[in-house]
Design an enzyme around this catalytic site. Sequence first.
Site, PDB file in Angstrom:
ATOM      1  N   SER A  52       9.273   7.924  26.816  1.00 13.74           N
ATOM      2  CA  SER A  52       9.618   5.910  26.548  1.00 13.74           C
ATOM      3  C   SER A  52       9.587   5.316  24.749  1.00 13.74           C
ATOM      4  O   SER A  52      10.446   5.139  24.835  1.00 13.74           O
ATOM      5  CB  SER A  52       9.064   5.490  27.786  1.00 13.74           C
ATOM      6  OG  SER A  52       8.278   5.139  27.125  1.00 13.74           O
ATOM      7  N   LYS A 154       5.209  -0.257  25.651  1.00 12.98           N
ATOM      8  CA  LYS A 154       6.560  -0.927  24.933  1.00 12.98           C
ATOM      9  C   LYS A 154       6.622  -1.468  23.564  1.00 12.98           C
ATOM     10  O   LYS A 154       5.516  -1.736  23.542  1.00 12.98           O
ATOM     11  CB  LYS A 154       7.390  -1.335  26.269  1.00 12.98           C
ATOM     12  CG  LYS A 154       7.395  -0.844  27.969  1.00 12.98           C
ATOM     13  CD  LYS A 154       7.717   0.125  27.867  1.00 12.98           C
ATOM     14  CE  LYS A 154       8.056   0.798  28.970  1.00 12.98           C
ATOM     15  NZ  LYS A 154       8.689   2.329  29.387  1.00 12.98           N
TER      16      LYS A 154
END
Length: 389
Positions: A52, A154
């Site tokens: 990701s 993230k």
Amino acid sequence: MESKEKVQEKAAPPKPKKSAFREWIDSVVFAVVAATFIRWLFFTPFTIPSSSMEKTLLVGDFLFVSNLHYGARTPVTPLQIPLTHQTIWGTSIPSFSTLIQLPMYRLPGFTHIKRNDVVVFNYPGDADEPFEDVSIGNGGYKDFPVDLRNNFIKRCVAVSGDVLEIKNAEVYINGVKAPVPPHAELYYRMESSDVLDDRFFDKENIQDYSALPPDSARTGVQRYQIRTTPEIVETLKKYDFVRSIQQIARYNASISEPGIYPAALAQNQEFYGPIQIPKKGLTITLDSVNIAKYGHVIKYFDYNDAEKVNVTKTQISIDGKPLTQYTFKQDYFFMMGDNRYESADSRFWGFVPEDHIVGKALFTWMSIDPNPKSFIHKIRWNRLFRLIE
């Protein structure tokens, strides 16, 4: 004349020497205590298991995360086997007990979360899944205390109080286009005067590409759709045969994509918002739109007793009292993966509460390729002790 008597004190008996086994036990205990203290207060090691954050972080990267930057959190669950997270190593046996649960506090840090920071946090879960009665084998983050939920990493694209909007796959913060991280992977349409093959794309480190139908009005022009980074795009522009290359969106504003947060609003990952990130002290009116955006936050994350909060599509009540306004009790953040089309992030499950923040990712100290071309390429030497930007 007084006689002086010399009093001879008995020498203390020598302490028995520790056995080798006892010294070994003492050393192990000291090492565990020291490592636990360092992991809690200073730095925590993590491994990247998914794509990701490619190409900023790769599968197989080992990194250190600073707990000092934002301030270390005091443990919520003190009854836990040291150096474990959720289960005892190699088993499904829980490594902790919830007999004692303490309030969480954050020690003073020397900075606050800023836009573009790469952050590790405890996964708050999917807002559109029922929060109650979910077993460990089915989304088990809901069965763990906050500090033991799964760790995600993230990039923070919006901080508390910001208004975020995504238009044509481009992020805007407070109405201003946000800078794109140099290693973020986005979709582009590239036009070339030459036919390009697998060898070319492999050499340019582009794994996701496809040929598009030629434009009948323009002979000698080959069109390709590629997913790559702005950094690689600048390299591609230097080739004489590359006519043009432009970022593209794969959706349009009218498409409602399944799984986008909140489910009640028709959005997709390339056309999203506008939505304001909750901020401590911010007061909102509880109309149907704001209830869709923030009802889950108010019920489960803003220090209210979830059993006393009732949320419907048109009303929120706490302890039976209907509310027309609500003031948030902590800060929240909006996180996105740099590999934006392969990332389950805030676009899909909502905001990250401040008390879920673990720390700031600093650098990779080791990187092991899970699928190396050869044994000598197993270690990615160019990623050792590399700062995370």
